[in-house]
Design an enzyme around this catalytic site. Structure first.
Site, PDB file in Angstrom:
ATOM      1  N   TYR A   1      42.404  28.789 -38.050  1.00  0.00           N
ATOM      2  CA  TYR A   1      42.672  27.742 -37.074  1.00  0.00           C
ATOM      3  C   TYR A   1      43.915  26.967 -37.456  1.00  0.00           C
ATOM      4  CZ  TYR A   1      40.742  23.933 -39.994  1.00  0.00           C
ATOM      5  OH  TYR A   1      40.506  23.013 -40.975  1.00  0.00           O
TER       6      TYR A   1
ATOM      7  N   ALA B   1      38.471  16.109 -40.525  1.00  0.00           N
ATOM      8  CA  ALA B   1      37.427  16.001 -41.557  1.00  0.00           C
ATOM      9  C   ALA B   1      36.952  14.577 -41.785  1.00  0.00           C
ATOM     10  CB  ALA B   1      37.871  16.627 -42.872  1.00  0.00           C
TER      11      ALA B   1
ATOM     12  N   ASP C   1      33.246  14.946 -41.559  1.00  0.00           N
ATOM     13  CA  ASP C   1      32.783  15.815 -42.645  1.00  0.00           C
ATOM     14  C   ASP C   1      32.780  15.074 -43.977  1.00  0.00           C
ATOM     15  OD1 ASP C   1      32.896  17.740 -40.631  1.00  0.00           O
ATOM     16  OD2 ASP C   1      34.859  18.483 -41.279  1.00  0.00           O
TER      17      ASP C   1
END
Length: 296
Positions: A85, A249, A252
């Site tokens: 990605y 992120a 995350d």
């Protein structure tokens, strides 16, 4: 304490200018695994997935090991390769993704069963993990996790919603709702929940999650800071990041910081603060994995 983080690790291209890109290794549950291990070195963290046998897969395996994360449950596929990605960011640090992952090895990680998940105390996964699996693998995983919880295991889940990965919104809606009922440590984001379930307010999100069985965790709300999911409200301030360079992120890393604190015995308020502090630091750096040495 043994934690399995389950999902897909991909090759990451972070665009930084004309014809320039930084090559990295990332993926939502892998990002969480990295920050969990950094914040809680005493916790054993393994990554469960499937990669290929190519040079990029070797790079992924090396990155996982370098982060102190176990690769004993990282299987190899002779015919498939990892996904790829690319990230682009706007002036406010908001990111956009372009994916090449339709035939990635991680999509077949459970075709032979769920033995790789045995022996852990906590299993962490996300809706992205579910989205890349076939319907049969999703159903099998849900049944397996139900028995895992009966044996005393705990499930941590983030409804990280990426519409393009699913067969349709209704499929995602039904699947994620079912997994909330299996969740012991809930780590949703308010935006994802509203987009997937059509909620129109934060309170509506919280009430629905409670109805689905959520009893503990954190509702991520970006710079505003998290909201406690549980019997007790937590009233404390959360300082925003001084600058947002790249929000990749953010959620995350919050999950990693929260889980690290919680699994080491911290109370909910401390775990919420730890997650927010970790995310506020990560968004000041480009890419999903911020340099470890800079934070101290």
């Amino acid at each position: 304490m043994r934690v399995a983080c389950v999902g897909e690790v991909m090759v990451e291209l972070s665009l930084s200018g004309d014809d320039q890109a930084r090559l990295g290794v990332a993926g939502d549950t892998f990002n969480t695994a990295v920050y969990l291990k950094r914040e809680a070195p005493s916790v054993t963290v393994d990554y469960v997935s499937r990669i290929g046998r190519d040079a990029f897969s070797d790079r992924i395996s090396q990155a996982i090991q370098s982060a102190g994360i176990g690769t004993g449950h990282l299987s190899r596929d002779p015919k498939r390769a990892p996904g790829l990605y690319a990230i682009t960011t706007d002036d406010q640090g908001e990111r956009s993704f372009t994916y090449w992952r339709g035939q990635s090895a991680a999509r077949v990680m459970f075709e032979a069963g769920f033995d790789a998940l045995t022996g852990f105390d906590v299993i962490y996964l996300s809706a992205i993990t579910l989205a890349i699996l076939s319907p049969d693998q999703r159903d099998g995983l849900r049944a397996w996790l139900g028995k895992f919880r009966e044996r005393g295991g705990r499930v941590a889940f983030d409804s990280n919603y990426r519409p393009n990965l699913w067969e349709g919104q209704q499929v995602a809606h039904e699947c994620v709702a079912g997994f909330w009922g299996l969740t012991d440590i809930a780590l949703p984001s308010v935006d994802d929940e509203m987009a997937l379930f059509g909620d129109t307010s934060e309170d509506q999100v919280v009430n629905r999650l409670h109805t689905l069985g959520v009893r503990f965790g954190a509702l991520k709300r970006g710079a505003e800071g998290p909201r406690a999911l549980g019997p007790n409200q937590v009233d404390q301030p959360y300082a925003p990041a001084p600058v947002v360079r790249d929000s990749t992120a953010a959620g995350d890393s919050f999950n990693g910081g929260f889980l690290a604190a919680h699994l080491q015995g911290a109370d909910l308020a401390t775990a919420l603060a730890a997650g927010h502090a970790c995310a506020a630091w990560v968004v000041q750096h480009p890419g999903a994995i911020a340099p470890e040495q800079e934070r101290g």
